[in-house]
Enzyme design. Structure first.
Site: not given
Length: 338
Positions: A12, A54, A85-86
């Site tokens: 992101t 990700s 972030t995932d």
């Protein structure tokens, strides 16, 4: 000035709107254009390694991140890695096991809101990551929403909020306030005090051998024992997210017997808990009485670190005893037992 290598991988933090939704398009230099002040106190070199969401992260790509750190290790004082972030918590944990004797900071960060958008967290998170990388504390860390988390203890706890990450069963290492790192006093005491001590005489070692044949099973009422027959035929290791402190069904549906069968088939069986905090304590209840001493007790580790550690162990050790010993030995603060 400290010299930091910024490695971008997408996520992101590097995304903008496209016809098909948000997708990574910015490289490292693009991101730094939004915050030129970072270069005032830090010499920054940039490298765009790849640019993916990700969700599509693989062990091979994580290995490339580790290799990049290793290849550039002597030239820089630290590393900042931007990442989606995932799966960031999986990558941060994996890097701990891939980079042995790490004597410099490797700081991962990302964002929940794209750069340039209202209330974007890109500037804050990226700035904090560079500030902490300049501190020189050795190890892998996640920097997010003003806190610094041990790389093996990070979990994405919220899907949308800016404070997406939390530290599981381990103190937050530091808080970033007014451009400075405010260290947690707990890090100077007890079991935490030696986490980041290193032997400066030992050189950094890179080992990216992983075995992907690991399954994660979250127990639930109604689970079918036959699932474990499939695991026995297709996997070399399994992480069982048990009930409570280690409860395994043993009455109407005898999952405990299936775990014994897996162990007899030389499958590495790790018991953890579905609960976010506190970890396991096998044997407290009758349903936690595991007869085999070959069960691997995950203690207070989080699932992301367990999975990466087990994959690394299966890729590097041949005997179950060696795998169990490694899994139950603390590496950079990844596990503690009561």
């Amino acid at each position: 000035m400290k010299k930091i290598l910024m490695i971008t991988t997408g996520g992101t933090i590097a995304s903008q709107a496209t016809e098909n939704g948000l997708a990574p398009t910015f490289n490292a230099d693009d991101l730094l254009m939004f915050m030129p002040e970072i270069r005032e106190k830090t010499t920054i070199q940039t490298l765009t390694l790849f640019s993916i969401d990700s969700t599509n992260m693989t062990l091979e790509l994580i290995g490339k991140i580790a290799e990049t750190v290793y290849q550039n290790y002597e030239a820089y004082d630290g590393f900042v890695i931007t990442h989606g972030t995932d799966t960031m918590a999986y990558t941060s944990a994996a890097l701990v096991y891939m980079l042995k004797n790490l004597g410099k900071p490797v700081v991962l960060t990302g964002s929940q809101v794209v750069v340039g958008a209202l209330f974007s967290d890109v500037r804050k998170n990226l700035s904090d990551a560079f500030l902490f990388a300049r501190e020189g504390i050795p190890g892998v860390f996640v920097s997010f929403d003003g806190i610094i988390i041990n790389g093996t203890r990070a979990t994405k706890f919220r899907s949308k909020s800016r404070d997406a990450f939390t530290s599981i069963n381990f103190p937050v290492v530091a808080e970033m306030k007014l451009g400075m790192a405010k260290y947690n006093n707990l890090m100077y005491h007890g079991i935490y005090s030696k986490t980041y001590e290193i032997d400066k005489d030992k050189k950094l070692e890179l080992n990216t051998r992983f075995c992907e044949d690991v399954a994660v099973v979250k127990l639930h009422p109604g689970i079918k024992p036959e699932l474990f027959d499939f695991i026995k035929a297709h996997y070399k290791g399994v992480v069982i997210e048990s009930f409570g402190v280690g409860g395994i069904p043993n009455q109407f549906v005898k999952i405990n017997d299936k775990l014994d069968e897996l162990i007899e088939a030389n499958i590495a069986v790790v018991i953890t808990t579905q609960c976010v905090e506190d970890g396991t304590e096998l044997g407290v209840y009758a349903v936690g009485q595991i007869t085999s001493d070959q069960i691997i007790n995950a203690g207070d580790m989080n699932t992301e670190a367990i999975v990466m550690k087990l994959m690394w162990a299966l890729g590097n050790f041949e005997t179950h005893d060696d795998i169990k010993t490694f899994m139950e030995t603390t590496v950079m603060g990844d596990v503690h037992y009561e």
